[in-house]
Write a protein that holds these residues in place. Structure first.
Motif, short mmCIF file in Angstrom:
data_model
loop_
_atom_site.label_atom_id
_atom_site.label_comp_id
_atom_site.label_asym_id
_atom_site.label_seq_id
_atom_site.Cartn_x
_atom_site.Cartn_y
_atom_site.Cartn_z
N MET A 1 74.11 38.82 91.72
CA MET A 1 74.74 39.04 90.85
C MET A 1 73.43 39.47 89.75
SD MET A 1 77.57 36.95 88.73
CE MET A 1 77.77 37.28 87.17
N ALA A 2 73.76 40.36 88.93
CA ALA A 2 72.63 40.89 87.80
C ALA A 2 72.39 39.92 86.80
CB ALA A 2 73.05 42.17 87.22
N THR A 3 70.94 39.78 86.45
CA THR A 3 70.70 38.62 85.36
C THR A 3 71.17 39.31 84.24
OG1 THR A 3 68.93 37.98 86.70
CG2 THR A 3 69.01 37.33 84.11
N ARG B 1 73.16 28.01 75.11
CA ARG B 1 74.56 28.73 75.49
C ARG B 1 74.67 29.86 76.44
NH1 ARG B 1 78.45 29.29 70.91
NH2 ARG B 1 79.66 29.43 72.98
N PHE B 2 73.67 30.51 76.40
CA PHE B 2 74.05 32.01 77.04
C PHE B 2 73.49 31.71 78.70
CE2 PHE B 2 72.04 36.26 78.14
CZ PHE B 2 73.23 36.89 77.93
N ASP B 3 74.23 32.42 79.41
CA ASP B 3 74.10 32.29 80.96
C ASP B 3 73.28 33.40 81.18
OD1 ASP B 3 74.21 31.61 83.41
OD2 ASP B 3 76.35 32.62 83.80
N GLY B 4 71.89 33.50 80.73
CA GLY B 4 71.08 34.37 81.42
C GLY B 4 69.71 34.03 80.81
N VAL B 5 68.92 35.15 80.66
CA VAL B 5 67.39 34.75 79.97
C VAL B 5 67.74 35.56 78.65
CG1 VAL B 5 66.38 35.18 82.12
CG2 VAL B 5 66.79 37.25 80.76
N LYS C 1 62.71 45.23 85.01
CA LYS C 1 62.77 43.72 85.56
C LYS C 1 64.20 43.58 85.62
CE LYS C 1 60.67 39.25 84.43
NZ LYS C 1 60.17 39.37 85.82
N TYR C 2 65.06 44.32 84.78
CA TYR C 2 66.57 43.95 84.91
C TYR C 2 67.44 45.28 84.91
CZ TYR C 2 64.21 39.55 82.81
OH TYR C 2 63.61 38.52 82.67
N ASP C 3 68.65 45.08 84.85
CA ASP C 3 69.39 46.29 84.77
C ASP C 3 69.94 46.83 83.50
OD1 ASP C 3 71.40 44.48 84.71
OD2 ASP C 3 72.58 45.18 86.35
N GLY C 4 69.55 45.94 82.45
CA GLY C 4 69.98 46.39 80.86
C GLY C 4 69.91 45.24 80.15
N ILE C 5 70.56 45.25 79.03
CA ILE C 5 70.55 44.37 77.94
C ILE C 5 72.16 44.02 77.76
CG2 ILE C 5 70.38 43.75 75.38
CD1 ILE C 5 67.92 45.55 75.45
N LEU D 1 71.84 49.39 77.17
CA LEU D 1 72.97 48.46 76.99
C LEU D 1 73.92 48.46 78.28
CD1 LEU D 1 74.00 48.72 73.20
CD2 LEU D 1 72.67 46.86 74.29
N LYS D 2 74.49 47.27 78.53
CA LYS D 2 75.37 47.48 79.69
C LYS D 2 76.56 47.55 79.13
CE LYS D 2 72.65 43.82 82.08
NZ LYS D 2 72.79 42.52 82.81
N ASN D 3 77.63 48.09 80.05
CA ASN D 3 79.02 48.07 79.48
C ASN D 3 79.28 46.45 79.17
OD1 ASN D 3 79.50 50.59 79.58
ND2 ASN D 3 80.30 50.61 81.69
N GLY D 4 80.50 46.42 78.13
CA GLY D 4 80.70 45.05 77.58
C GLY D 4 79.68 44.39 76.86
N ALA D 5 78.50 45.10 76.70
CA ALA D 5 77.34 44.50 75.75
C ALA D 5 77.76 44.16 74.20
CB ALA D 5 76.21 45.32 75.76
N ARG D 6 77.21 43.44 73.61
CA ARG D 6 77.45 42.85 72.18
C ARG D 6 76.27 43.30 71.32
NH1 ARG D 6 81.75 38.32 71.53
NH2 ARG D 6 83.28 38.94 72.91
#
Length: 276
Positions: free
Chosen positions: A1-3, A26-30, A78-82, A127-132
């Motif tokens: 699963m993507a980080t 609280r955030f489940d990520g970097v 490094k990742y697939d987006g923000i 930005l990924k879909n669902g981004a804030r």
């Protein structure tokens, strides 16, 4: 699963630092703490590591497009987006600042509006879909801070485009240079810049509705920071509360809104905002 990835601009101190702290808890990520000055940024990371938190660091100067592009390319590789972008970096001249209004207007609008906009232009494509996206505004970013009814009507027009808004912001800078700004725009470059941020957030949401991306602006409250000359009653963690609400907790229905430090949605176009 993507980080998952969260980014906070201008976050080596003050509210930005506290937002990074809250996300790390609280955030489940970097979480990326970013700053213009590398030394201060790395020191801020070290301070959070002493609390058992582990933000990552990257240099990011929002006034330098090459710096923002370097950061974008790094995140892309490094990742697939923000997933979360908090646009916090900003400046404010002190009340007793010796610089003339013309200089204050140009520099404040350059950092707080035009550089925020160019940062969004560069980072929004990843930005990924669902981004804030959380754009840090201010109580000074309420539309009632603009004296001219004609300007207020332009700024709240639902058909206003980003180029048109940028044109209005430039009109303010030009008027300040000529000393003709006060009657229509008022006497605060900071207020004009933050009204611009709030208006921009509304337009950005309209443009991103089809991508399931939420863009909101936030007044974090009057906080005890360098920017407020440490006169604010709120702690930086209290100031981070509403930005964190928008980044992590707000329902998906909250988008294109202007939210205050108590996490309440405030009508940006009302005659007067509620008391701070």
């Amino acid at each position: 699963m993507a980080t998952k990835v969260a980014v906070v601009t201008g976050s080596n101190k003050g509210i930005g630092f506290a937002i990074v702290r809250g996300l790390c808890k609280r955030f489940d990520g970097v979480v990326y703490l970013t700053s213009r000055d590398t030394g201060r940024g790395k020191q801020a990371v070290a301070d959070l590591e002493k609390e058992g938190l582990h933000p990552k660091y990257h240099q990011l100067d929002i006034t330098n497009k090459q710096s923002v592009e370097t950061f974008r390319d790094y995140i892309k590789s490094k990742y697939d987006g923000i997933d979360i972008l908090v646009n916090n970096a900003a400046i404010a001249f002190k009340n007793a600042a010796p610089e003339p209004v013309s200089v204050q207007a140009e520099q404040t609008l350059f950092v707080n509006y035009f550089s925020l906009l160019s940062t969004c232009d560069i980072l929004f494509p990843i930005l990924k879909n669902g981004a804030r996206v959380v754009n840090v505004s201010s109580s000074m970013g309420h539309l009632s801070k603009i004296p001219s009814e004609a300007l207020r009507n332009r700024l709240k027009d639902e058909k206003l485009t980003i180029p048109e808004l940028s044109g209005l912001m430039q009109q303010y800078v030009d008027a300040a240079k000529q000393g003709t700004h006060a009657a229509e725009w008022g006497n605060s470059s900071y207020a004009v810049s933050k009204v611009g941020v709030t208006a921009l957030s509304n337009i950005q949401q309209r443009l991103l509705n089809d991508r399931d991306i939420k863009v909101n602006s936030v007044h974090p409250g009057y906080v005890d920071t360098d920017m407020s000359s440490h006169t604010g009653p709120l702690t930086i963690d209290e100031g981070a509360s509403a930005p964190l609400f928008l980044a992590l907790d707000a329902p998906d229905s909250v988008k294109g809104q202007y939210v205050w430090f108590n996490s309440k949605i405030v009508d940006w176009t009302s005659e007067k905002p509620e008391k701070e």
